[in-house]
Design an enzyme around this catalytic site. Structure first.
Site: not given
Length: 461
Positions: A199, A257, A341, A345, A378
């Site tokens: 995602c 990562h 703002h 996700h 989603n």
């Protein structure tokens, strides 16, 4: 040797310096200076600036001209109960307790009754073959690219780079080739095709551009419950001439990562269950992995965006907590002093709840995210763009506003992208997937009960 690249640098230096020379001529009386000395002065300044630019070249500014989100046909809309009923039709091997789990999960997921299912799953009987998958992808891709080109009035042959992401479907020829072929882009177009990035890929694609289900295993059923049809297209440019016609300027793109940690790497895995059905397993390490990745990402982002006062408070708290007998709680910086703002996700309701608590945000701060989850579900890597479209449709984007996009996904990865609005996006101008129904939002979600994801034990346990 003056190469073509160096010549362009020299021209830029001259254009940048010449107004300054003219403004100085009045105050320093340079107009009376002999032409030889004026020429020599200009030559020295230009030479110094040339070598400084070559030594530390300024990065090109990146602008977002516009973006578009895909709205599937109304015929593909499905209610929460309809999704369960269709699952029963799709696979008669599902056990009753599995379907009951799916019903409870969907009811408490934060999704509404107007999200979209793939057309192939709505047929009787369902027919999810390769041809149907390709048709679904092409509908979404061509839909958003057509809209984007129409909104920006950019010709397809003027596009130099194409980056495409699709988390699960992998086609030959690649989806980037499908776009190049459909829009007859120029022969020299550079294309990238991302897959398996989860995602967060929608924002990883921005960073890349900047740098150049079935079965009875409940842990695999979360994907079926939460994911819906969606897509987005974004047009970026590094041409200074596009500044005035763009909506946003890219300020930061920070990817992190955490795949070096086994628990993070193994928390979301595509594999077969005990009955041989392929699906995506989610383990109990998911929330911890997400927190680890997000904390790492925020740590990298904070020094770039937080005001000095917040950084000082954080540093003081960090030192204090390491003193003997100290019992001070960790200080959470007030990111609302840096952003107007926050658009994370919409992985799922529990994830949004945790983010809200961790960052000390209000329901108003989370509105775009929760409404996107409710209305569209989603949509994986495209979800953050539905959130930005929501803010635009509400008329909330003002000139100078800073927007924090955050996405996270398998791997485990997290990416933050920060934009600055170049101009106010007028509500009437913001024609997008929300425009015809935006006045009906926000809706009340207090009736949705809490639930905890059913997940597999840690693979390292």
């Amino acid at each position: 040797m003056v190469t073509k690249q160096n010549l362009s640098l020299l021209i830029i230096v001259f254009l940048l310096l010449s107004p300054a020379m003219f403004s100085l001529s009045g105050s320093m009386n340079l107009a009376l200076t002999p032409p030889f000395w004026l020429t020599l002065t200009l030559t020295i300044i230009m030479t110094i600036s040339f070598f400084l630019l070559n030594k530390n070249p300024s990065p090109k500014q990146i602008y977002m001209l516009d973006f578009a989100c895909y709205k599937p046909p109304a015929a593909q809309a499905i209610t929460k109960q309809g999704a369960v009923a269709q699952a029963r039709v799709f696979n008669k091997l599902y056990k009753e307790e599995t379907l009951e789990f799916m019903r409870n999960t969907i009811e408490r997921s934060g999704l509404g009754d107007s999200t979209y299912f793939p057309e192939a799953f709505l047929k009787d009987p369902p027919d999810p073959d390769m041809e149907a998958a390709r048709a679904e992808v092409e509908m979404a891709i061509f839909g958003v690219v057509d809209e984007l080109l129409a909104k920006t009035k950019v010709k397809s042959r003027d596009i130099g780079t194409v980056v495409v992401n699709c988390c699960i479907f992998c086609a030959v020829p690649s989806l980037s080739s499908v776009i190049v072929n459909r829009y007859k882009m120029k022969e020299g177009v550079v294309s990238y095709n991302l897959s398996g990035m989860g995602c967060t890929a929608g924002l990883i694609a921005i960073n890349l551009a900047k740098q150049l289900l079935q079965g009875n295993d409940r842990s695999k059923f979360l994907i079926n419950c939460l994911f819906r049809v969606g897509g987005a297209a974004i047009l970026l440019s590094n041409r200074p001439s596009d500044h005035r016609s763009s909506k946003y300027q890219l300020l930061h793109a920070i990817p992190t990562h955490t795949a070096s940690f086994d628990r993070c790497y193994n928390c979301i895995v595509s594999e077969e269950d005990t009955e041989g059905h392929e699906g995506v397993t989610i383990t109990k390490d998911l929330l911890a992995a997400a927190i680890t990745a997000i904390e790492s990402n925020v740590t990298s982002l904070a020094p770039l965006v937080l005001p000095a006062s917040e950084q000082a408070r954080y540093l003081l708290n960090h030192v204090t907590r390491r003193l003997p007998m100290a019992n001070a709680k960790p200080y959470v910086p007030d990111f609302k002093k840096s952003f107007d703002h926050f658009l994370p996700h919409v992985g799922g309701k529990p994830v949004l709840d945790q983010l809200q608590r961790s960052l000390g945000l209000t329901e108003a701060d989370m509105e775009a995210s929760r409404m996107t989850l409710y209305r569209y579900g989603n949509t994986s890597s495209s979800s953050v763009w539905y959130e930005l479209a929501y803010a635009e449709a509400k008329g909330r984007i003002g000139r100078g506003d800073r927007v924090w996009h955050m996405a996270f996904g398998s791997g485990f990865k997290c990416c933050s992208v920060v934009w600055r609005a170049i101009r106010t996006v007028d509500r009437e101008e913001a024609t997008n997937v929300w425009s015809d129904e935006i006045d009906a939002f926000p809706v009340d979600l207090d009736h949705i009960a809490q639930f905890y994801y059913f997940s597999e034990p840690s693979k390292l346990a």
